[in-house]
Design a protein around this motif. Structure first.
Motif, PDB file in Angstrom:
ATOM      1  N   ALA A 318       0.829  -1.210   0.000  1.00  0.00           N
ATOM      2  CA  ALA A 318       0.000   0.000   0.000  1.00  0.00           C
ATOM      3  C   ALA A 318       0.865   1.264   0.000  1.00  0.00           C
ATOM      4  CB  ALA A 318      -0.941  -0.007   1.196  1.00  0.00           C
ATOM      5  N   ILE A 319       1.962   1.235   0.772  1.00  0.00           N
ATOM      6  CA  ILE A 319       2.871   2.390   0.797  1.00  0.00           C
ATOM      7  C   ILE A 319       3.455   2.626  -0.588  1.00  0.00           C
ATOM      8  CG2 ILE A 319       5.105   3.223   1.655  1.00  0.00           C
ATOM      9  CD1 ILE A 319       4.444   1.839   4.319  1.00  0.00           C
ATOM     10  N   ILE A 320       3.871   1.531  -1.250  1.00  0.00           N
ATOM     11  CA  ILE A 320       4.517   1.645  -2.569  1.00  0.00           C
ATOM     12  C   ILE A 320       3.529   2.111  -3.631  1.00  0.00           C
ATOM     13  CG2 ILE A 320       5.719   0.371  -4.392  1.00  0.00           C
ATOM     14  CD1 ILE A 320       6.637  -1.586  -2.138  1.00  0.00           C
ATOM     15  N   VAL A 321       2.382   1.456  -3.701  1.00  0.00           N
ATOM     16  CA  VAL A 321       1.445   1.679  -4.806  1.00  0.00           C
ATOM     17  C   VAL A 321       0.488   2.840  -4.541  1.00  0.00           C
ATOM     18  CG1 VAL A 321      -0.389   0.621  -6.185  1.00  0.00           C
ATOM     19  CG2 VAL A 321       1.595  -0.736  -5.521  1.00  0.00           C
ATOM     20  N   VAL A 322       0.032   2.975  -3.297  1.00  0.00           N
ATOM     21  CA  VAL A 322      -0.950   4.016  -2.984  1.00  0.00           C
ATOM     22  C   VAL A 322      -0.286   5.241  -2.357  1.00  0.00           C
ATOM     23  CG1 VAL A 322      -3.077   4.550  -1.737  1.00  0.00           C
ATOM     24  CG2 VAL A 322      -2.724   2.244  -2.659  1.00  0.00           C
ATOM     25  N   GLY A 323       0.457   5.036  -1.278  1.00  0.00           N
ATOM     26  CA  GLY A 323       1.056   6.156  -0.547  1.00  0.00           C
ATOM     27  C   GLY A 323       2.003   6.989  -1.402  1.00  0.00           C
ATOM     28  N   LYS A 324       2.956   6.324  -2.048  1.00  0.00           N
ATOM     29  CA  LYS A 324       3.907   7.033  -2.907  1.00  0.00           C
ATOM     30  C   LYS A 324       3.197   7.743  -4.059  1.00  0.00           C
ATOM     31  CE  LYS A 324       7.522   5.166  -4.627  1.00  0.00           C
ATOM     32  NZ  LYS A 324       8.378   4.140  -5.261  1.00  0.00           N
ATOM     33  N   SER A 325       2.220   7.066  -4.645  1.00  0.00           N
ATOM     34  CA  SER A 325       1.510   7.629  -5.801  1.00  0.00           C
ATOM     35  C   SER A 325       0.721   8.874  -5.427  1.00  0.00           C
ATOM     36  CB  SER A 325       0.566   6.583  -6.398  1.00  0.00           C
ATOM     37  OG  SER A 325       1.293   5.474  -6.883  1.00  0.00           O
ATOM     38  N   ILE A 326       0.030   8.815  -4.281  1.00  0.00           N
ATOM     39  CA  ILE A 326      -0.739   9.985  -3.837  1.00  0.00           C
ATOM     40  C   ILE A 326       0.203  11.147  -3.538  1.00  0.00           C
ATOM     41  CG2 ILE A 326      -2.181  10.890  -1.970  1.00  0.00           C
ATOM     42  CD1 ILE A 326      -3.555   8.154  -1.854  1.00  0.00           C
ATOM     43  N   ALA A 327       1.339  10.842  -2.890  1.00  0.00           N
ATOM     44  CA  ALA A 327       2.315  11.894  -2.581  1.00  0.00           C
ATOM     45  C   ALA A 327       2.811  12.551  -3.868  1.00  0.00           C
ATOM     46  CB  ALA A 327       3.488  11.298  -1.802  1.00  0.00           C
ATOM     47  N   ALA A 328       3.164  11.733  -4.865  1.00  0.00           N
ATOM     48  CA  ALA A 328       3.649  12.278  -6.145  1.00  0.00           C
ATOM     49  C   ALA A 328       2.557  13.076  -6.849  1.00  0.00           C
ATOM     50  CB  ALA A 328       4.135  11.138  -7.039  1.00  0.00           C
ATOM     51  N   LEU A 329       1.314  12.562  -6.809  1.00  0.00           N
ATOM     52  CA  LEU A 329       0.192  13.247  -7.451  1.00  0.00           C
ATOM     53  C   LEU A 329      -0.014  14.644  -6.856  1.00  0.00           C
ATOM     54  CD1 LEU A 329      -2.257  12.557  -9.485  1.00  0.00           C
ATOM     55  CD2 LEU A 329      -3.591  12.299  -7.397  1.00  0.00           C
ATOM     56  N   VAL A 330      -0.030  14.711  -5.531  1.00  0.00           N
ATOM     57  CA  VAL A 330      -0.239  15.996  -4.844  1.00  0.00           C
ATOM     58  C   VAL A 330       0.899  16.969  -5.153  1.00  0.00           C
ATOM     59  CG1 VAL A 330      -0.371  17.098  -2.575  1.00  0.00           C
ATOM     60  CG2 VAL A 330      -1.644  14.986  -2.997  1.00  0.00           C
ATOM     61  N   ILE A 331       2.128  16.455  -5.145  1.00  0.00           N
ATOM     62  CA  ILE A 331       3.293  17.312  -5.406  1.00  0.00           C
ATOM     63  C   ILE A 331       3.229  17.897  -6.813  1.00  0.00           C
ATOM     64  CG2 ILE A 331       5.810  17.318  -5.708  1.00  0.00           C
ATOM     65  CD1 ILE A 331       5.816  15.034  -3.528  1.00  0.00           C
ATOM     66  N   VAL A 332       2.942  17.048  -7.815  1.00  0.00           N
ATOM     67  CA  VAL A 332       2.909  17.522  -9.210  1.00  0.00           C
ATOM     68  C   VAL A 332       1.775  18.528  -9.406  1.00  0.00           C
ATOM     69  CG1 VAL A 332       2.633  16.834 -11.626  1.00  0.00           C
ATOM     70  CG2 VAL A 332       3.963  15.403 -10.082  1.00  0.00           C
ATOM     71  N   LEU A 333       0.619  18.245  -8.831  1.00  0.00           N
ATOM     72  CA  LEU A 333      -0.506  19.183  -8.946  1.00  0.00           C
ATOM     73  C   LEU A 333      -0.197  20.501  -8.230  1.00  0.00           C
ATOM     74  CD1 LEU A 333      -3.588  16.805  -8.440  1.00  0.00           C
ATOM     75  CD2 LEU A 333      -2.776  17.833 -10.587  1.00  0.00           C
ATOM     76  N   ALA A 334       0.562  20.433  -7.133  1.00  0.00           N
ATOM     77  CA  ALA A 334       0.945  21.649  -6.407  1.00  0.00           C
ATOM     78  C   ALA A 334       1.814  22.560  -7.277  1.00  0.00           C
ATOM     79  CB  ALA A 334       1.683  21.286  -5.121  1.00  0.00           C
ATOM     80  N   PHE A 335       2.517  21.964  -8.226  1.00  0.00           N
ATOM     81  CA  PHE A 335       3.346  22.744  -9.158  1.00  0.00           C
ATOM     82  C   PHE A 335       2.533  23.187 -10.378  1.00  0.00           C
ATOM     83  CE2 PHE A 335       6.798  21.004  -6.669  1.00  0.00           C
ATOM     84  CZ  PHE A 335       7.786  21.964  -6.760  1.00  0.00           C
ATOM     85  N   ARG A 336       1.211  23.065 -10.281  1.00  0.00           N
ATOM     86  CA  ARG A 336       0.276  23.519 -11.317  1.00  0.00           C
ATOM     87  C   ARG A 336       0.515  22.821 -12.659  1.00  0.00           C
ATOM     88  NH1 ARG A 336      -2.661  27.643  -9.493  1.00  0.00           N
ATOM     89  NH2 ARG A 336      -1.921  28.845  -7.703  1.00  0.00           N
ATOM     90  N   ARG A 337       0.822  21.530 -12.601  1.00  0.00           N
ATOM     91  CA  ARG A 337       0.935  20.727 -13.819  1.00  0.00           C
ATOM     92  C   ARG A 337      -0.397  20.036 -14.076  1.00  0.00           C
ATOM     93  NH1 ARG A 337       6.121  21.027 -16.366  1.00  0.00           N
ATOM     94  NH2 ARG A 337       7.312  22.352 -14.946  1.00  0.00           N
ATOM     95  N   PRO A 338      -0.679  19.666 -15.343  1.00  0.00           N
ATOM     96  CA  PRO A 338      -1.962  19.011 -15.660  1.00  0.00           C
ATOM     97  C   PRO A 338      -2.111  17.662 -14.949  1.00  0.00           C
ATOM     98  CG  PRO A 338      -0.808  19.723 -17.661  1.00  0.00           C
ATOM     99  CD  PRO A 338       0.154  19.870 -16.538  1.00  0.00           C
ATOM    100  N   MET A 339      -3.368  17.249 -14.781  1.00  0.00           N
ATOM    101  CA  MET A 339      -3.655  15.958 -14.147  1.00  0.00           C
ATOM    102  C   MET A 339      -3.031  14.806 -14.933  1.00  0.00           C
ATOM    103  SD  MET A 339      -4.991  14.214 -11.699  1.00  0.00           S
ATOM    104  CE  MET A 339      -6.183  15.199 -10.804  1.00  0.00           C
ATOM    105  N   SER A 340      -2.971  14.917 -16.279  1.00  0.00           N
ATOM    106  CA  SER A 340      -2.361  13.856 -17.095  1.00  0.00           C
ATOM    107  C   SER A 340      -0.900  13.672 -16.731  1.00  0.00           C
ATOM    108  CB  SER A 340      -2.488  14.190 -18.585  1.00  0.00           C
ATOM    109  OG  SER A 340      -1.839  15.419 -18.887  1.00  0.00           O
ATOM    110  N   THR A 341      -0.179  14.760 -16.492  1.00  0.00           N
ATOM    111  CA  THR A 341       1.226  14.680 -16.075  1.00  0.00           C
ATOM    112  C   THR A 341       1.335  14.073 -14.685  1.00  0.00           C
ATOM    113  OG1 THR A 341       1.805  16.617 -17.397  1.00  0.00           O
ATOM    114  CG2 THR A 341       3.305  16.048 -15.609  1.00  0.00           C
ATOM    115  N   ALA A 342       0.469  14.531 -13.763  1.00  0.00           N
ATOM    116  CA  ALA A 342       0.499  14.029 -12.386  1.00  0.00           C
ATOM    117  C   ALA A 342       0.236  12.528 -12.330  1.00  0.00           C
ATOM    118  CB  ALA A 342      -0.526  14.777 -11.541  1.00  0.00           C
ATOM    119  N   LEU A 343      -0.749  12.048 -13.098  1.00  0.00           N
ATOM    120  CA  LEU A 343      -1.079  10.620 -13.094  1.00  0.00           C
ATOM    121  C   LEU A 343       0.028   9.784 -13.733  1.00  0.00           C
ATOM    122  CD1 LEU A 343      -4.900  10.539 -13.927  1.00  0.00           C
ATOM    123  CD2 LEU A 343      -3.788   9.824 -11.807  1.00  0.00           C
ATOM    124  N   THR A 344       0.629  10.295 -14.812  1.00  0.00           N
ATOM    125  CA  THR A 344       1.714   9.561 -15.470  1.00  0.00           C
ATOM    126  C   THR A 344       2.877   9.358 -14.516  1.00  0.00           C
ATOM    127  OG1 THR A 344       1.117  10.452 -17.641  1.00  0.00           O
ATOM    128  CG2 THR A 344       3.335   9.554 -17.414  1.00  0.00           C
TER     129      THR A 344
END
Length: 566
Positions: A318-344
């Motif tokens: 869960a830490i690897i697949v969910v926790g890390k992914s959510i952290a990366a998603l939030v960070i990328v979106l915080a830099f005002r990048r598109p959702m497609s970039t954040a999800l990739t």
């Protein structure tokens, strides 16, 4: 059979890795999963043949050296600097978040803080092999999303190299095995952990200085001298001797790890114009020993941990697949990048691999991480690598619609879309702005030919608009995108997308909508040429053939006169 244990270990390791790797490939899974399962099969925790427990780690060490040499050889400061504003802070924050989550799980399992830090770090770094392969298969490496993911990965790798250097020096204060006595310098500095830490940093600085001052001159000089001999065999041998020699010498003379020495050898060699040849020539051996490394890691895995600690395994996953992914998603979106970039980026990082194994192995050897911790890291790696293709398959389904919506929103946010003056008159239409498309666009721009570009990567489309190109964001497979770009008035259509089947669909629609348009497409094989021309391409060009034509164009136009014989 004792005298043939080396041969038996190599044969069993490579043979089973081939069989299970082929099965994994057949099931559309990363072959790395097959290599790890092969190791489990020849390990001491499963019945049947058991590979030599002393030789396997040594073979794995060569694998680590060549893996780290490859990482250094492909390290690009230029690529990192291009996305530094998001990749560096993003990777650092994500590593911190994953480490804190890993530390929390370790404390819940009753481990110490030192074990938790090592465990968390091991869960924070993605597999270079898995990530790059997934991006390459989807042609994402050259996109804005892909460049951020690769830059992020480079920062993670550098952070792990630093961790490998510092952990031995800090293991005493972290609750592990204290560093061995360092002799006179250790006593002079007053002894203790801080003295060991200072000595370790001093040795690393000395090694780095030596490589930057001496290595940067000597290594390229040796490569050029050997290259001038014309012997490919000698050149290949020189590259391997440098990689292994620098790794061994760094450990023997400076006390730093094999991994750091090999990484610097590759990084110094990457500065030479012969680096690509060095990478290509050593690839088979690097791949072979990388396979043995993954097999040896599989040998350490106790499958019973899945039954013994199912909750801990699921929490690790869960830490690897969910926790890390959510952290990366939030960070990328915080830099005002598109959702497609954040999800990739999130999906790309939702797995762990080779650095995690190296770090976990070091933690166990320093008595920082319990054996159960290494088993959880291995279980998390195998399961996350198995799940990663499924996550990418989900991403592949939702991404096209998301990118199209983002392009529409970007247009709406900017108000009226810039007037497409070129699309309203006879013009050239370019589809795809990768390396080939960029060269075509620059050439047409220099000829002052009206041009419209279709690009499905949102960030790259924005860059094109800022550079002054009239750009339509979207997938050219959709007829409405082609019409919006003024296909009906296009005199020339340049299809620069690398996928021949996608190109064929675009060409078929374009030919039906504009029978008079001259269509030029890129191809890789004769079969591609046949397919693209059947769909309506006027010309389908193969790179090798164009090079040959260019060479022939520079050949003498007529046979030189025969010399008179006396």
């Amino acid at each position: 059979m004792h005298h043939t244990s080396l041969i038996a270990t190599i044969v069993a390791g490579l043979g089973l890795a081939f069989v299970f790797g082929a099965i994994a490939n057949r099931l559309k899974l990363p072959v790395l999963v097959g290599y790890l399962l092969a190791g489990v099969l020849v390990g001491p925790f499963t019945p049947g043949y058991v590979a030599d427990q002393e030789l396997a780690p040594q073979l794995a060490e060569i694998g680590v050296i060549l893996l780290m040499f490859g990482v250094g050889l492909h390290f690009s400061l230029k690529d990192l600097m291009a996305v530094k504003n998001i990749a560096i802070p993003g990777a650092v924050v994500q590593i911190g978040a994953a480490t804190v989550m890993g530390l929390g799980l370790a404390m819940a399992l009753g481990w110490g803080v030192g074990a938790g830090v090592v465990f968390g770090l091991a869960l924070s770094v993605a597999s270079t092999v898995v990530l790059l392969r997934a991006l390459q298969e989807r042609r994402l490496i050259e996109t804005g999303r892909g460049k951020i993911a690769v830059g992020w990965l480079i920062v993670e790798d550098l952070a792990m190299v630093l961790a490998l250097v510092l952990l031995p020096a800090l293991s005493g204060v972290m609750g592990g095995e204290a560093p061995t006595a360092q002799g006179g310098a250790h006593a002079f500095l007053g002894g203790g952990v801080m003295a060991a830490f200072a000595i370790t940093i001093g040795k690393v600085v000395a090694f780095v200085a030596f490589m930057l001052i001496v290595g940067r001159r000597v290594i390229p000089w040796i490569l050029h001298r050997i290259a001038h001999t014309g012997s490919r065999e000698l050149f290949r041998l020189a590259v391997l001797a440098i990689a292994l020699g620098v790794a061994f010498g760094s450990a023997a003379l400076f006390g730093v790890s094999f991994a750091l020495g090999a990484f610097f050898a590759g990084m110094i060699m990457a500065e030479s114009e012969l680096s690509q040849q060095a990478a290509n020539d050593t690839l088979p051996l690097r791949d072979a020993f990388a396979v043995l490394f993954f097999v040896s890691i599989g040998m350490l895995f106790d499958p019973m941990v899945l039954i013994r600690e199912p909750v801990a395994v699921l929490a690790t996953l869960a830490i690897i697949v969910v926790g890390k992914s959510i952290a990366a998603l939030v960070i990328v979106l915080a830099f005002r990048r598109p959702m497609s970039t954040a999800l990739t980026i999130s999906v790309s990082l939702a797995q762990i691999g080779e650095f995690s194994f190296i770090l976990a192995g070091l933690g166990v050897s320093l008595k920082l991480l319990p054996d159960d911790g290494r088993d959880l890291v291995l279980a998390g790696a195998i399961l996350s690598i198995l799940l990663n293709p499924l996550l990418f398959a989900w991403l592949d389904r939702i991404l096209p619609g998301m990118i199209a919506k983002e392009a529409q929103n970007a247009t709406g946010a900017a108000g009226e879309e810039p007037a497409m003056t070129a699309a309203a008159q006879p013009h050239a239409l370019l589809i795809g702005y990768g390396r080939v498309g960029k060269a075509v666009a620059e050439g047409l721009k220099s000829k002052k030919m009206p041009l419209v570009v279709i690009e499905d990567d949102v960030e790259r489309a924005d860059e094109l608009r800022k550079a002054g190109f009239e750009t339509i964001g979207g997938n050219a497979v959709k007829p409405e995108v082609l019409l919006k770009a003024g296909l009906d008035k296009a005199t020339h259509l340049f299809v620069a997308v690398p996928n021949p089947f996608e190109a064929a669909r675009i060409i078929e629609q374009a030919r039906a909508a504009n029978p008079q348009c001259e269509i030029v497409a890129r191809a890789y094989t004769d079969a591609d040429v046949t397919l693209l021309k059947q769909m309506g391409a006027t010309h389908a060009l193969i790179g090798e053939e164009e090079i040959a034509k260019g060479m022939l164009a520079r050949a003498p136009r007529k046979k030189p006169p025969a010399q008179a014989h006396h």
